[in-house]
Design a protein around this motif. Structure first.
Motif, PDB file in Angstrom:
ATOM      1  N   THR A   1       0.856  -1.182   0.000  1.00 20.25           N
ATOM      2  CA  THR A   1       0.000   0.000   0.000  1.00 20.25           C
ATOM      3  C   THR A   1       0.893   1.233   0.000  1.00 20.25           C
TER       4      THR A   1
ATOM      5  N   LYS B   1      -3.413   0.286  -3.377  1.00 19.57           N
ATOM      6  CA  LYS B   1      -2.754  -1.000  -3.131  1.00 19.57           C
ATOM      7  C   LYS B   1      -2.295  -1.566  -4.470  1.00 19.57           C
TER       8      LYS B   1
ATOM      9  N   PRO C   1      -7.161   0.916  -1.135  1.00 17.96           N
ATOM     10  CA  PRO C   1      -6.398   0.368   0.001  1.00 17.96           C
ATOM     11  C   PRO C   1      -7.152  -0.692   0.793  1.00 17.96           C
TER      12      PRO C   1
END
Length: 304
Positions: free
Chosen positions: A60, A135, A152
């Motif tokens: 991330t 991500k 994310p």
């Protein structure tokens, strides 16, 4: 199972495919998959998807920390520099589209631009991305490739996890357990023959760089659903298919049902009692897979 049904096992089971419904779901997969996406056993499918996951790194990062570079005059040759990764990353066609979607940029438009202009537009979108975090999923296989870009909170379920769960109840999927790649309907005799060689042409085990799909049946143990008008038993079999995408192209799902036969192009005939579980790749997807999808699959597979 009656003696007459048992005696017909090696020559095929007489069926009435006009009962129930038809489904083209598996057939559409069969038509669209090239040879390199077709597998002959669950062990081969699991090994391929597991090896892919073993080469992968998920991280991330702040979207504004990603740098876009155009080293050639081809938008498909853009490279990214991501915090924590020292090598330049090459986005796939799929991940490029995901990244464009995240920053509200039209991917088809950017693909038509000269690479330097596309890089400038994409960089601007990343710098002004309101969500701030993304991500990434990177795979190293000769070069570092960006396979996916998601939000994310994306809850990844790996393709090999689904295949591994199926292997626990289906073994290799080749007849070593009740669950196997299906046989085929013989329309001349109106029988379903479960004993067909598993080849690239007949297999129903598929995986691409974006997804996995598999279809298995227990077609050597027919269930008597009732009687036909002529007094013969109305036979059907248990079947299920499952799918997933670890890169976000689709949700995870498992569909179970009864069916009376499968033709050569993998059209399902005589389908009844269709049930489906779908799990979106949200924050708690992995937990739902463990506590909901896996037990449902196991319960259906072991039901009498």
């Amino acid at each position: 199972m009656s003696a007459s049904i048992l005696s017909s096992a090696r020559t095929g089971f007489r069926i009435d495919p006009s009962r129930g419904e038809r489904s083209a779901r598996v057939s559409s997969e069969w038509f669209s998959r090239p040879d390199d996406e077709r597998y002959l056993s669950l062990s081969d499918l699991h090994a391929a998807t597991l090896a892919r996951a073993d080469r992968a790194t998920a991280r991330t990062v702040e979207s504004r920390a990603i740098r876009v570079e155009a080293s050639r005059d081809n938008v498909e040759r853009l490279t990214l520099t991501v915090p924590g990764q020292h090598e330049p990353i090459a986005p796939t066609h799929w991940s490029f589209g995901q990244m464009c979607s995240l920053v509200s940029a039209p991917s088809s438009y950017l693909r038509d631009l000269p690479a330097p202009l596309a890089a400038i537009n994409l960089q601007h979108g990343l710098l002004s991305h309101r969500a701030e975090l993304v991500k990434t999923l990177e795979t190293e296989d000769g070069r570092v490739e960006l396979r996916a870009v998601t939000g994310p909170d994306y809850g990844r379920i790996w393709d090999h996890e689904l295949v591994g769960a199926v292997r626990k109840i289906a073994g290799d999927g080749t007849g070593d357990t009740n669950w196997k790649v299906p046989g085929v309907i013989d329309w001349a005799t109106m029988t379903h023959n479960p004993y067909v060689d598993i080849t690239k042409e007949t297999t129903t085990l598929y995986a691409s760089d974006r997804d996995v799909f598999l279809f298995l049946v227990d077609d050597t143990h027919p269930i008597e659903a009732g009687r036909l008008p002529n007094g013969d038993p109305d036979l059907y079999f248990r079947g299920f298919y499952a799918w997933n995408s670890e890169v976000g192209s689709k949700s995870l799902g498992i569909a179970s049902f009864y069916l009376r036969g499968v033709c050569q192009n993998r059209m399902l005939w005589g389908v009844e009692n269709f049930e489906q579980i779908t799990i979106r790749h949200s924050k708690f997807a992995a937990s739902r897979f463990v506590h909901q999808a896996t037990p449902a699959l196991r319960n259906f597979a072991t039901a009498s």
